[in-house]
Design an enzyme around this catalytic site. Structure first.
Site, short mmCIF file in Angstrom:
data_model
loop_
_atom_site.label_atom_id
_atom_site.label_comp_id
_atom_site.label_asym_id
_atom_site.label_seq_id
_atom_site.Cartn_x
_atom_site.Cartn_y
_atom_site.Cartn_z
N ASP A 88 0.17 -8.22 -10.86
CA ASP A 88 -0.88 -7.90 -11.82
C ASP A 88 -1.31 -6.44 -11.64
OD1 ASP A 88 -2.80 -8.26 -13.74
OD2 ASP A 88 -4.24 -9.23 -12.42
N ASP A 123 0.84 -1.21 0.00
CA ASP A 123 0.00 0.00 0.00
C ASP A 123 0.87 1.26 0.00
OD1 ASP A 123 0.58 -1.23 2.44
OD2 ASP A 123 -0.98 -0.19 3.53
#
Ligand code: NAI
Length: 332
Positions: free
Chosen positions: A228, A204
């Protein structure tokens, strides 16, 4: 002797960008014999299998493939042909360079990032079960073997390409066992590469830093799902999904494909940006040892992008796929 290479056009814009890439490669003069095979939704409709055995066998035999994107239904339907192909051929390392291009407007200049994504396990293990009414479990698999070999791939890539730093991306503060184990394996491999700076980043915080100050990163190594997502984020930093290439590498086989999907919203209109697959073809040329053709093609792409008339809609222009190909061929 020609290079025998499997071509999988794929679905949606896949056949359009595959055809564009074939034309450009023909212009480089590299002798390629294409073995056209099918995968994806169209293959499913035609043969009852989204990844026919003949396609897997062709890639295995040729050792190299160029692949367009394939469509996967959301939430139901067949297992992703991509995931199956990567598993069938053990294409464990996905290498996705995100590099700024002259003329392509983006928030930052001179970005040169590489995402190294583990391609075979994590939350893509396909192991999902409904344990009881209202409860579904998706299993995230982390193995020592896969973690060590993707770490080795990342550090070898860094060494070979003169990269200075590898950052392992994780969420080990929450997934203490799974991501913690991944970090443990990567840290151990890092010891064998003392010339390369090694550090870690929580995913994050990494996202925030990538948006605010991406230049500080170099090679970023991560498990499947993080890879991804972060590769799309990095694509956004250098001009969008239409321009970013990718390579899926195994021990004996390599499949080159763009990061983008089959873009059903623009399929069949002749306006898809072919650069993602053409730049994947540059990586493919390097892989098969056609280094000077790779260099010529890459500089032709860079030269072409300086001309606003050769930019497709996703880059703010109104060129067609064919216009881009014509411009690159002229610059080659
Ligand atoms: P997408 O990448 O196909 O499209 C996202 C957005 O980017 C769309 O607005 C699209 O028009 C645009 N875009 C993508 N590539 C472009 C290009 N070359 N030129 C111009 N604009 C481009 O992602 P989405 O919509 O999430 O997925 C569509 C299908 O593709 C799904 O079935 C998905 O599973 C599949 N997919 C396949 C991949 C592969 O085969 N490697 C990778 C990602 C998605």
């Amino acid at each position: 002797m020609p290079h025998c290479i499997t071509l999988i056009p794929g679905d949606g814009i896949g056949p359009e960008v595959a055809d564009a890439t074939k034309r450009v490669l023909a212009g480089t003069g590299v002798n390629i014999e294409w073995d056209v095979q099918h995968s994806g939704l169209q293959a499913l409709e035609e043969s009852g299998d989204a990844l026919p055995d003949a396609t897997v066998e062709s890639v295995r035999a040729n050792g190299v493939a160029l692949k367009g994107p394939t469509t996967t239904p959301v939430g139901k339907g067949h297992v992703s042909a991509n995931v199956r192909l990567r598993r069938a051929l053990d294409l464990y390392a996905s290498i996705r360079p995100a590099k700024s291009m002259p003329g392509v407007v983006s928030r930052y200049e001179d970005l040169d990032l590489v995402v190294v994504r583990e391609n075979t396990e994590g939350l893509y293990s396909g192991q999902e079960v409904q344990v009881t009414d209202g409860v579904v479990v998706s299993i995230k698999v982390v193995t020592e073997a896969a973690s060590r070999r993707i770490a080795t791939a990342a550090f070898e890539y860094a060494r070979k390409n003169g990269r200075k730093r590898v950052t392992a991306v994780h969420k080990a503060n929450i997934m203490k066992m799974g991501d913690g184990f991944f970090l443990e394996c990567v840290g151990d491999i890092a010891k064998g590469y003392p010339e390369i700076q090694y550090d870690t980043a929580i995913i994050d915080a990494l996202c925030m830093q990538l948006v605010r100050n991406p230049n500080v990163f170099d090679v970023m190594l991560m498990e499947n799902l993080y890879g991804d997502i972060i590769s799309d984020l990095c694509a956004g930093l250098v001009g969008g999904l239409g321009v970013v290439p990718g390579a899926n590498i195994g021990a004996d086989v390599a499949v080159f494909e763009a990061v983008h999907g089959s873009a059903p919203d623009i399929a069949g209109q002749g306006v898809a940006n072919p650069l993602g697959l053409i730049k994947s073809a540059v990586l493919m040329l390097e892989h098969i040892g056609e280094l000077s053709a790779a260099e010529r093609l890459y500089s032709a792409i860079e030269q072409t992008m300086l001309d606003p008339k050769a930019r497709t809609a996703d880059l703010g222009g109104n060129a067609t796929t064919n216009d881009v190909v014509d411009a690159i061929l002229e610059a080659c």
